[in-house]
Design an enzyme around this catalytic site. Structure first.
Site, PDB file in Angstrom:
ATOM      1  N   ASP A 108      -7.874  -5.343  -0.436  1.00  0.00           N
ATOM      2  CA  ASP A 108      -8.285  -6.255  -1.523  1.00  0.00           C
ATOM      3  C   ASP A 108      -7.952  -7.709  -1.238  1.00  0.00           C
ATOM      4  OD1 ASP A 108      -7.512  -3.516  -3.357  1.00  0.00           O
ATOM      5  OD2 ASP A 108      -9.393  -4.562  -3.745  1.00  0.00           O
ATOM      6  N   HIS A 141       0.856  -1.193   0.000  1.00  0.00           N
ATOM      7  CA  HIS A 141       0.000   0.000   0.000  1.00  0.00           C
ATOM      8  C   HIS A 141       0.888   1.237   0.000  1.00  0.00           C
ATOM      9  CE1 HIS A 141      -3.239   2.770   1.040  1.00  0.00           C
ATOM     10  NE2 HIS A 141      -4.050   1.810   0.638  1.00  0.00           N
TER      11      HIS A 141
HETATM   12  C1  SDX Z   1      -6.217  -0.361  -3.188  1.00  0.00           C
HETATM   13  O1  SDX Z   1      -4.509   4.131  -2.259  1.00  0.00           O
HETATM   14  C2  SDX Z   1      -5.460   3.543  -1.678  1.00  0.00           C
HETATM   15  O2  SDX Z   1      -5.898   3.909  -0.594  1.00  0.00           O
HETATM   16  C3  SDX Z   1      -6.055   2.352  -2.450  1.00  0.00           C
HETATM   17  C4  SDX Z   1      -7.044   1.492  -1.672  1.00  0.00           C
HETATM   18  C5  SDX Z   1      -8.358   2.215  -1.460  1.00  0.00           C
HETATM   19  O3  SDX Z   1      -9.085   1.862  -0.502  1.00  0.00           O
HETATM   20  O4  SDX Z   1      -8.725   3.039  -2.322  1.00  0.00           O
HETATM   21  O5  SDX Z   1      -6.472   1.139  -0.412  1.00  0.00           O
HETATM   22  C6  SDX Z   1      -7.382   0.214  -2.443  1.00  0.00           C
HETATM   23  O6  SDX Z   1      -6.011  -0.042  -4.326  1.00  0.00           O
HETATM   24  C7  SDX Z   1      -5.264  -1.262  -2.447  1.00  0.00           C
HETATM   25  C8  SDX Z   1      -4.039  -1.683  -3.301  1.00  0.00           C
HETATM   26  C9  SDX Z   1      -4.463  -2.809  -4.226  1.00  0.00           C
HETATM   27  N1  SDX Z   1      -3.350  -3.139  -5.158  1.00  0.00           N
HETATM   28  C10 SDX Z   1      -2.650  -4.271  -5.052  1.00  0.00           C
HETATM   29  O7  SDX Z   1      -2.843  -5.135  -4.190  1.00  0.00           O
HETATM   30  C11 SDX Z   1      -1.607  -4.452  -6.152  1.00  0.00           C
HETATM   31  C12 SDX Z   1      -0.303  -4.937  -5.553  1.00  0.00           C
HETATM   32  N2  SDX Z   1       0.298  -3.867  -4.779  1.00  0.00           N
HETATM   33  C13 SDX Z   1       1.348  -3.088  -5.372  1.00  0.00           C
HETATM   34  O8  SDX Z   1       1.269  -2.949  -6.763  1.00  0.00           O
HETATM   35  C14 SDX Z   1       1.679  -1.820  -4.586  1.00  0.00           C
HETATM   36  O9  SDX Z   1       1.878  -2.210  -3.287  1.00  0.00           O
HETATM   37  C15 SDX Z   1       0.722  -0.650  -4.609  1.00  0.00           C
HETATM   38  C16 SDX Z   1       0.306  -0.290  -5.990  1.00  0.00           C
HETATM   39  C17 SDX Z   1      -0.491  -0.945  -3.786  1.00  0.00           C
HETATM   40  C18 SDX Z   1       1.456   0.520  -3.975  1.00  0.00           C
HETATM   41  O10 SDX Z   1       2.470   0.884  -4.856  1.00  0.00           O
HETATM   42  P1  SDX Z   1       3.665   1.867  -4.418  1.00  0.00           P
HETATM   43  O11 SDX Z   1       3.305   2.654  -3.230  1.00  0.00           O
HETATM   44  O12 SDX Z   1       4.109   2.575  -5.654  1.00  0.00           O
HETATM   45  O13 SDX Z   1       4.779   0.854  -3.935  1.00  0.00           O
HETATM   46  P2  SDX Z   1       5.898   0.224  -4.852  1.00  0.00           P
HETATM   47  O14 SDX Z   1       5.272  -0.577  -5.974  1.00  0.00           O
HETATM   48  O15 SDX Z   1       6.886   1.284  -5.246  1.00  0.00           O
HETATM   49  O16 SDX Z   1       6.605  -0.800  -3.852  1.00  0.00           O
HETATM   50  C19 SDX Z   1       7.479  -0.310  -2.818  1.00  0.00           C
HETATM   51  C20 SDX Z   1       8.374  -1.500  -2.499  1.00  0.00           C
HETATM   52  C21 SDX Z   1       8.970  -2.074  -3.789  1.00  0.00           C
HETATM   53  O17 SDX Z   1      10.312  -2.401  -3.517  1.00  0.00           O
HETATM   54  P3  SDX Z   1      11.405  -1.960  -4.652  1.00  0.00           P
HETATM   55  O18 SDX Z   1      10.976  -2.637  -5.948  1.00  0.00           O
HETATM   56  O19 SDX Z   1      11.269  -0.424  -4.768  1.00  0.00           O
HETATM   57  O20 SDX Z   1      12.689  -2.411  -4.096  1.00  0.00           O
HETATM   58  O21 SDX Z   1       7.618  -2.547  -1.891  1.00  0.00           O
HETATM   59  C22 SDX Z   1       7.594  -3.708  -2.719  1.00  0.00           C
HETATM   60  C23 SDX Z   1       8.184  -3.337  -4.065  1.00  0.00           C
HETATM   61  O22 SDX Z   1       9.046  -4.389  -4.485  1.00  0.00           O
HETATM   62  N3  SDX Z   1       6.200  -4.097  -2.933  1.00  0.00           N
HETATM   63  C24 SDX Z   1       5.798  -5.308  -3.280  1.00  0.00           C
HETATM   64  C25 SDX Z   1       4.405  -5.231  -3.381  1.00  0.00           C
HETATM   65  N4  SDX Z   1       4.006  -3.993  -3.101  1.00  0.00           N
HETATM   66  C26 SDX Z   1       5.125  -3.301  -2.841  1.00  0.00           C
HETATM   67  N5  SDX Z   1       6.472  -6.455  -3.524  1.00  0.00           N
HETATM   68  C27 SDX Z   1       5.727  -7.528  -3.867  1.00  0.00           C
HETATM   69  N6  SDX Z   1       4.374  -7.524  -3.982  1.00  0.00           N
HETATM   70  C28 SDX Z   1       3.687  -6.395  -3.747  1.00  0.00           C
HETATM   71  N7  SDX Z   1       2.341  -6.405  -3.858  1.00  0.00           N
END
Ligand code: SDX
Length: 383
Positions: free
Chosen positions: A319, A263
């Site tokens: 989710d 998140h």
């Molecule tokens: C919702 O914003 C909100 O409030 C949204 C929500 C709402 O109620 O409206 O809460 C609902 O959308 C929840 C999120 C649902 N999405 C997912 O489950 C998709 C998977 N999650 C990721 O794509 C990610 O965590 C996000 C999109 C949710 C957040 O993206 P960020 O803040 O840009 O984080 P990032 O992708 O830059 O990750 C930061 C680090 C990374 O390490 P590095 O690559 O920089 O070394 O954390 C790691 C990532 O590798 N990481 C993950 C991960 N999420 C973050 N690693 C593996 N799996 C993941 N899901």
């Protein structure tokens, strides 16, 4: 890039305005709607009470809640020519394409669609809040060869949604579970789709345009589409034993993201996931089939282990457990995001009330990284 420019990609950490609707503490794992903790609201409030809270300054009195519910009744029905749109669509399209189209079509039959004065925006908000469940249920019945069921205005939004899907009055327990899910998904600050709704409204375009834009944004797998992606992963893996390999394959792939985890704001477990985990556990025990819940727990175990190795806080989000909850409630997995929209129309409208009432058009900048000083040549001279 000149020295005085700082890039905030993904608008990470950027505050675009003040808002009194909700607050998220990502370090404490706390979410409050206008001062009330989400855990207490999920336990004690109905989706109608929570929507009244989000759209006004406080929870309704009994009389205010009764009046709010009464004001919804004339809006539940959707005109047949809008529902007929679903009959023109292939049965296998993504439901969010259908719902986004139908929501947008509602504007064509609203003579006051374009007014952005508070009274008109609230009127349209009531209409969309009441119609989203009707549209979602009607789409599901039409694509499965059944006729839509007219809403029962004496049922709650949650109860009506379940009734319009099955034709049977839902049990108290099923209605309460649906209510909790809607409360938990109602509002979450400046998430991508709420931001898009606000940015769209900031040009003073109409509510239908802003909500249509928000629905397109919510559909994405990084946002509201993640719940469907979680169930796709659970079905792909099929057993607790297969979870570890699948997660490791994802984590070892470049940019791999395990759906339902992580998140932008929460650095600890999403408080909504805490509640949905309990709901999933209860449904698993009641159904006698704990497969999806057990697999979800295994996913959490592996992710906790792997993220700890990397020194990262990547926890289940809203989710993650909603996937197993909706599966055990019997919803097809491609309907999970529409259900998210049935709830989030509440929060989106709260943000539109705020944006229209004290507006400034949103217009961020981009740092130019392209060429400069090029000389034009006629097309016949270009090779
Ligand atoms: C919702 O914003 C909100 O409030 C949204 C929500 C709402 O109620 O409206 O809460 C609902 O959308 C929840 C999120 C649902 N999405 C997912 O489950 C998709 C998977 N999650 C990721 O794509 C990610 O965590 C996000 C999109 C949710 C957040 O993206 P960020 O803040 O840009 O984080 P990032 O992708 O830059 O990750 C930061 C680090 C990374 O390490 P590095 O690559 O920089 O070394 O954390 C790691 C990532 O590798 N990481 C993950 C991960 N999420 C973050 N690693 C593996 N799996 C993941 N899901």
């Amino acid at each position: 890039m000149s020295d005085d420019v700082t890039l905030y990609r993904g608008l990470d950490g950027v505050h675009i305005d003040t808002s009194s609707i909700s607050s998220i503490d990502g370090l404490k794992g706390e979410l409050i709607y206008r001062g009330y903790d989400i855990t207490e609201l999920a336990d004690k409030a109905s989706f109608e009470e929570v929507t009244y809270l989000l759209w006004n300054d406080d929870l309704p009195t009994a009389a205010e809640l009764a009046a709010f519910k009464e004001s919804l009744k004339p809006h539940f029905e959707v005109r047949s020519d809008v529902l007929d749109l679903f009959r023109t669509m292939p049965d296998d399209i993504h439901p969010m394409h259908a719902l986004r189209t139908a929501a947008s079509a509602l504007a064509a039959f609203d003579a006051q669609a374009d007014g952005v004065g508070d009274d008109n925006v609230r009127r349209i908000g009531l209409s969309l809040l009441a119609k989203f469940p009707t549209l979602t249920a009607a789409f599901e019945r039409i694509r499965t060869g059944k006729g839509p069921i007219s809403p029962d205005p004496d049922l709650s939004i949650a109860g009506n949604f379940l009734y319009m899907l099955t034709g049977e009055k839902p049990t108290e327990a099923a209605t309460r579970t649906m209510d909790v899910a809607l409360v938990l998904h109602a509002e979450h600050g400046s998430n991508a789709s709420a931001f898009v709704a606000r940015a769209t409204a900031s040009t003073l375009t109409d509510v239908y345009s802003a909500i249509t834009a928000a629905m397109g944004c919510l559909k994405g797998p990084l946002h509201g589409g993640a719940n469907t992606a979680v169930m796709e992963a659970l079905e792909r893996v099929g057993s607790v034993e297969g979870v570890e390999e699948d997660i490791m394959n994802t984590l070892n792939s470049k940019g791999g993201r395990v759906m339902g985890f992580g998140h932008r704001v929460y650095r600890v477990l999403d408080p909504r996931a805490v509640i949905l985990k309990e709901v999933s556990h209860t449904l698993a025990e009641e159904s006698g089939d704990s497969k999806w819940f057990d697999m979800s727990l295994e996913m959490v175990r592996i992710m906790d282990r792997e993220m700890a190795k990397k020194g990262k806080e990547v926890k289940p989000n809203v989710d993650f457990f909603s996937a197993s909850v909706y599966r055990m409630l019997g919803f097809p997995k491609d309907m999970y995001t529409p259900i998210f929209a049935v709830a989030r129309i509440s929060g989106w409208m709260a943000h539109l009330f705020e944006q229209y009432s004290d507006n400034r058009i949103m217009r961020p900048r981009l740092v130019y990284s392209g060429p400069t000083g090029k000389t034009f040549s006629p097309v016949e001279e270009r090779s």
